[in-house]
Structure formats: structure tokens, C-alpha cells
Motif scaffolding. Sequence first.
Motif, mmCIF file in Angstrom:
data_model
loop_
_atom_site.group_PDB
_atom_site.id
_atom_site.type_symbol
_atom_site.label_atom_id
_atom_site.label_comp_id
_atom_site.label_asym_id
_atom_site.label_seq_id
_atom_site.Cartn_x
_atom_site.Cartn_y
_atom_site.Cartn_z
ATOM 1 N N ILE A 132 8.433 -37.495 -5.096
ATOM 2 C CA ILE A 132 8.777 -38.157 -6.346
ATOM 3 C C ILE A 132 9.824 -37.289 -7.037
ATOM 4 N N LEU A 133 10.999 -37.857 -7.331
ATOM 5 C CA LEU A 133 12.132 -37.069 -7.823
ATOM 6 C C LEU A 133 12.715 -37.691 -9.088
ATOM 7 N N GLY A 134 13.387 -36.849 -9.867
ATOM 8 C CA GLY A 134 14.224 -37.319 -10.950
ATOM 9 C C GLY A 134 15.674 -37.026 -10.622
ATOM 10 N N ALA A 135 16.536 -38.030 -10.703
ATOM 11 C CA ALA A 135 17.963 -37.817 -10.470
ATOM 12 C C ALA A 135 18.545 -36.987 -11.619
ATOM 13 N N PRO A 136 19.663 -36.279 -11.390
ATOM 14 C CA PRO A 136 20.289 -35.509 -12.465
ATOM 15 C C PRO A 136 20.581 -36.387 -13.678
ATOM 16 N N GLY A 137 20.196 -35.903 -14.866
ATOM 17 C CA GLY A 137 20.440 -36.634 -16.096
ATOM 18 C C GLY A 137 19.460 -37.741 -16.397
ATOM 19 N N SER A 138 18.492 -37.958 -15.543
ATOM 20 C CA SER A 138 17.551 -39.052 -15.769
ATOM 21 C C SER A 138 16.540 -38.685 -16.853
ATOM 22 N N VAL A 139 16.025 -39.716 -17.528
ATOM 23 C CA VAL A 139 15.045 -39.560 -18.606
ATOM 24 C C VAL A 139 13.969 -40.616 -18.444
ATOM 25 N N ILE A 140 12.726 -40.224 -18.583
ATOM 26 C CA ILE A 140 11.609 -41.159 -18.685
ATOM 27 C C ILE A 140 11.095 -41.070 -20.108
ATOM 28 N N ASP A 141 11.268 -42.130 -20.886
ATOM 29 C CA ASP A 141 10.933 -42.126 -22.308
ATOM 30 C C ASP A 141 9.702 -42.991 -22.549
#
Length: 389
Positions: free
Chosen positions: A115-124
Motif C-alpha cells: 500500500i503506497l502513497g504517490a509523491p504529493g498525495s493526500v488522504i483527507d
Amino acid sequence: MLPSPSKISTFYLIALSSLVPPATSTNTTSAPISTPTSTNTTTPCFCTTYPQIAPAISACPSLTLHNIHAPAHSAIALTSLVPGTTITFSGTTTFAYTPDSQFRPIQISGSGVSILGAPGSVIDGGGEMYWDGLGSNGGLAKPGQFMKVQITNHSTMSDLYIRNYPSHGINLAGVKDSIIENIILNNSLGDAPNNRSNGLSAAHNSDGFNIGNSANLVLRDSNVWNQDDCVVVSDSTNVSVSGMFCSGSHGLSIAGGGSGTGHDISNILFKDSVVTNSTNGLRIKTDFNATGSVTNVTFDNIRLEDIKTYGIDIQQDYLNGGPTGTASNGVLLGGITFRDVAGWVVEGAMDYYVLCGNGSCSDFEFEGVSVKGGNRSSCNYPETGCPGV
């Protein structure tokens, strides 16, 4: 001895200045959004709308969730993933208002998954819609756990930036043989009161990482700004927590005990971390009139700064509504080590507080412990000594 505060805090100061958007911003579109690898948004493995997610889970060994907005009462359910699946959160992920304490906005389970977050991604998480100073203790109904994770068999979860979650943050339940790293949980916007919180911090019960019923888990190199436990471990074994930066929290915690059998915690290591601007520094709390055990727990190379209540806290009288002041002895504590723990508490706080039940504590070790500033301490455990002040 513990390195100087400047050395141990270097990574976290960099993270604070370079990775975290200003806490006062509520613009969920302000963060940079990663560029898709393909402009063909009809491809099932590149999801840009919520309905695309379910078919993509079964069809794609690797899928991206880009700028997803989940409708009300609709979880991003990444459950029963095919072994080896990679999930990437990209852009800004948001959720419609769902006033339901049983609702879990993000649910993840699988074996050997990434499970990854791409650069600059945000989970709000849209916490501003729910915060009222009461958290899960009352007031407006709120999603009870923002992210529920049950991954196993050398799975990884990394590089996620999560902000403004309504109540409890990431629940690591039944995680086995896996690594969680480089996670940012930023609930600092909830520090200030709002028009519903009666002067209290708007966010409450906002635990960062709740670890339960897990084994062989590594949690490392992560930052938490919140209003409850930074990390709390219960009913787990072989857990390593390192490289943490915790601010505004209730500290690095063990929560022991329960009713019936199976409430045992063993082989837990907290190390190389900083706890600042927090209610407590390091804490072991066991439930009043509960049963279970807490054994072989080590806090090693921890820096405490600006602690408001207890630098080191061990108490066997815990209740959610407040401690009883009288310890019970149904949860056995043994093999507890504090090594190279240093820092300071505010004036009026306690450097340390130890309240053990009758005969339920044994084999405590305090080595290189220097927590100063409060000029007050309390310890009812004289068998092998208490922390020096």
C-alpha cells in the motif's frame, strides 16, 4: 548516554518543514498532485471515480486510486486483495460526511500486498465536519476508525500522508509479519477549539496508531500530530516501533488487560524516538480490575520534551472515564526496561508516576533515565527502585 536533542530530532525537523502543509490550511486541493502514468482514465487499473474501485480490485495486480471522492456511507474497501497486489493512493482522496460510529472510511486486508502513497498525495478525512471536542466519547457521531488495516505475510504500507481524520487514526488489527513505514498523520488542525468544542481542542480520541492482536510488526520512521496516544499497543507480541516523532499526543503507550483470557502483551520495543508537546511521554496503563500480562517491554533512546502531565507513567488503575487512584493487580507487569530516556516536563508536571497493584509488578529496570523539570514524582514500587530524578 542519549544523544543531544539536535541529533535525535534532525529527521523529524526536516519532515516537519518539508513534508507537512501548514496546519491552518483547509484547502484540500493545495497539495501537489502526482501525474498519472497514463491519460487513459478508462483503464480499470487507474481509478478516478469511486465506482471503478471494486472491479479493479479483482482485475488488477497493481492499481492507482487518483483523486477519489467516496460518497456518504461508502468506504474505500480494499479487502481480500489478491496476494501481491499493489495499491497506490494518488492526488487527493476525500470522503463525504458520514455520521456513523461504525463506519470505517478505508479498509485494507491482504497477504503480501503493498500500500503506497504517490509523491504529493493526500488522504483527507474531513475531520472539521465532525470535531466537537468529544471524539468517540459523545457528541456528533463520527467514523470510529479512519483506516482499518489487516495485512499479513510480508506486506508493506508506506509513504501515506493522512490529515484531519475524525477520531481514531490507523487501526492495525491482526497485522502479521509486515512493515509500516514513512506514514504522516497530521491532525494538528484539531488542536484549536471550534464553535462546537466549548473551548477544548476540537479533535479528541485521535490516536495515531492502534496496534492490537498483531505479531512480528515493524512500525518505523513516521510522524504524528494528534490529540491522543501517538502509538498504543495492546494484545500483541514482537512489535518494534522506532524513529517516531510524536507531538500533541498522549505519548508512546502500552494498554494492557481486559476481561477473560488472551490479553497478553510481550516483546515490545520502542526506540530512537521523540515525544514533544504532549500530555504524557512514555506510558504503560493497565485496566482496573482486568486480567492479562505485559512482559518484556523496552523503551530505549527516547527524547521527551515539553511534557504536560507525566514524563514516565506506569499505572494499574486505568479506566476510560479516568483513573480510579487505586491500583488492581490482575494484570502482571514484568521485564520492563527504560534505557537512555531523557528530557523535561513542564513545571507542575510529574517526572514519573508509578502506581502498581499489590504484587503485580516485578523486574523493572531504569538505566540512564533523566527526566527533569516537574520537581514532583510518585512511585509505590520500591522492590527494585524507581527512576532517578
